[in-house]
Design a protein around this motif. Structure first.
Motif, PDB file in Angstrom:
ATOM      1  N   ALA A 136       0.833  -1.207   0.000  1.00 15.14           N
ATOM      2  CA  ALA A 136       0.000   0.000   0.000  1.00 15.14           C
ATOM      3  C   ALA A 136       0.869   1.260   0.000  1.00 15.14           C
ATOM      4  O   ALA A 136       0.555   2.249  -0.673  1.00 15.14           O
ATOM      5  N   ARG A 147      -1.620   3.309 -10.084  1.00 10.14           N
ATOM      6  CA  ARG A 147      -2.112   2.682  -8.858  1.00 10.14           C
ATOM      7  C   ARG A 147      -3.461   2.001  -9.124  1.00 10.14           C
ATOM      8  O   ARG A 147      -3.702   0.879  -8.728  1.00 10.14           O
ATOM      9  N   ARG A 148      -4.328   2.699  -9.838  1.00  8.85           N
ATOM     10  CA  ARG A 148      -5.665   2.171 -10.120  1.00  8.85           C
ATOM     11  C   ARG A 148      -5.578   0.899 -10.965  1.00  8.85           C
ATOM     12  O   ARG A 148      -6.308  -0.068 -10.725  1.00  8.85           O
ATOM     13  N   GLU A 151      -4.428  -1.889  -8.703  1.00  9.45           N
ATOM     14  CA  GLU A 151      -5.484  -2.260  -7.755  1.00  9.45           C
ATOM     15  C   GLU A 151      -6.556  -3.100  -8.439  1.00  9.45           C
ATOM     16  O   GLU A 151      -6.985  -4.133  -7.914  1.00  9.45           O
ATOM     17  N   LEU A 155      -5.151  -6.533  -7.065  1.00 11.83           N
ATOM     18  CA  LEU A 155      -5.700  -6.566  -5.710  1.00 11.83           C
ATOM     19  C   LEU A 155      -7.186  -6.902  -5.727  1.00 11.83           C
ATOM     20  O   LEU A 155      -7.675  -7.629  -4.877  1.00 11.83           O
ATOM     21  N   GLU A 156      -7.898  -6.392  -6.717  1.00 18.36           N
ATOM     22  CA  GLU A 156      -9.321  -6.731  -6.839  1.00 18.36           C
ATOM     23  C   GLU A 156      -9.529  -7.909  -7.786  1.00 18.36           C
ATOM     24  O   GLU A 156     -10.643  -8.413  -7.910  1.00 18.36           O
TER      25      GLU A 156
ATOM     26  N   ARG B  56      -1.398 -10.419  -2.225  1.00 14.43           N
ATOM     27  CA  ARG B  56      -2.855 -10.518  -2.053  1.00 14.43           C
ATOM     28  C   ARG B  56      -3.241 -11.800  -1.315  1.00 14.43           C
ATOM     29  O   ARG B  56      -4.112 -11.794  -0.457  1.00 14.43           O
TER      30      ARG B  56
END
Lengths: 200, 178
Positions: A136, A147-148, A151, A155-156, B56
């Motif tokens: 992070a 970053r988006r 993510e 991460l998503e 993750r």
């Protein structure tokens, strides 16, 4: 309790004796203790691929069981023995994959600054929170668009199509943006955490 | 190798990629999807992607995979290795017993049938029951070793063997498949 703790070493010796006689429960105890640390600390960082690391873990235990009669207790316990087999196994997998033109991505060097040098414990819990907070921190230092991208994709765990749609860009543009974002992340990681010089 | 844009100078990510960068992006896409890239994928980007995936999942071994591995490794325990071939042969008595059970009622039916008025031709000697094929035995052995892919092969081989056995038994008993 760590793997070099005398109490654990005594339990381990008992388990080993029982495993030599084919005792399933004793094997289960050793497998429970060592599978996760071998996978998380050695195999996955070296191989970078969950399926390859799982196969290598299986092969590590299989080799260890085959060579059990030749194992000599030198007072340090099984961890160094198993770790050595796992490292060699990871090298073998890299060689096999390279021959097949499907090289694996080791991130061991990137992770190294965060790993403690001490022997892991039987109840080895990963410092997942620490790793995530480091990620992070690095993401915060990145430009918002990169970053988006990271993510969304990592991460998503959104699909490539969905990421491109959310970012309102074409798929090809998303691929280029992802490449740039990963390179940007790596540069920031090296500045903030340390690790190998760029290009290595 | 192109090292891409410096992220501080590329805040929108909207710069046109060079042909080399576009090739690298495509190779990266393929590698991340588990496909074979046409050109060498950018290794440093792949490593970074692997690190992010690791972060993750916290590097946890999937519990289902762990149980699967543990189960397969149990068969490699000392003393159990020697017994693996016995496991491979375990289904054979079942198949043989099933064959006997299916043969006995058919024979009983034949012997209990009323004597035919019209003379019937003498029965021909029964054709031998089919033996398990080498490929079936190989599939059983592989499955017993824990080879999961062999389970599908074993299933196919067993279906073929059961069908051959049933056909032969029906042929012997003069029955018809329902």
């Amino acid at each position: 309790v760590s793997f070099d703790d005398p109490a654990w070493l005594a339990e381990e010796r008992q388990c080993l004796g029982a495993v030599r006689r084919g005792d399933v429960k004793a094997f289960d105890r050793l497998f429970e203790a060592y599978a996760e640390p071998l996978y998380r600390r050695i195999l996955l960082p070296r191989l970078g691929d969950a399926a390859a690391a799982e196969d290598a873990l299986s092969e590590t235990f299989r080799r260890a069981l085959e060579r059990l009669d030749g194992y000599e207790d030198q007072g340090k316990g099984l961890w160094p023995y198993l770790a050595t087999i796992a490292v060699n196994q990871a090298h073998d997998v890299h060689r096999q994959r390279a021959r097949g033109g499907r090289a694996l991505a080791s991130f061991e060097a990137l992770l190294a600054p965060l790993q403690s040098a001490s022997a892991p414990s039987p109840d080895d819990a990963p410092d997942a929170a620490g790793l995530r907070s480091t990620v992070a921190r690095v993401l915060d230092a990145l430009n918002p668009r990169y970053r988006r991208v990271i993510e969304l994709r990592f991460l998503e765990e959104r699909g490539r199509d969905e990421c491109a749609a959310l970012l309102e860009i074409k798929l090809g543009t998303f691929d280029v943006l992802l490449l740039r974002a990963l390179r940007g992340f790596r540069r920031r990681w090296q500045e903030i955490v340390g690790g190998p010089p760029e290009g290595l | 190798m192109s090292q891409g844009k410096n992220d501080t100078n590329d805040a929108t990510g909207g710069d046109e990629p060079t042909p080399a960068e576009a090739r690298e992006a495509e190779a990266l896409r393929r590698a991340l999807a588990g496909e074979r890239p046409e050109s060498e994928p950018p290794q440093e980007a792949l490593e970074t992607a692997a690190l992010l995936r690791y972060a993750r999942s916290a590097g946890h071994l999937d519990p289902a995979r762990r149980e699967d591995l543990r189960g397969r490794l149990r068969s490699a325990l000392p003393g159990r290795r020697r017994r693996r071939w016995l496991w491979a042969l375990a289904p054979l008595p079942v198949v043989a017993a099933a064959a006997v059970l299916m043969t006995v009622p058919l024979s009983s039916r034949q012997s209990a049938a009323p004597v035919s008025v019209a003379p019937s031709p003498p029965p021909s000697p029964p054709s031998p029951l089919p033996l398990p094929s080498p490929s079936l035995l190989e599939a059983q052995a592989a499955a017993a070793r824990g080879d999961r892919q062999a389970l599908a092969t074993l299933d196919l081989e067993m279906r073929a063997y059961r069908k051959a056995m049933l056909d032969r038994l029906l042929e012997r008993g003069g029955g018809q498949r329902r």
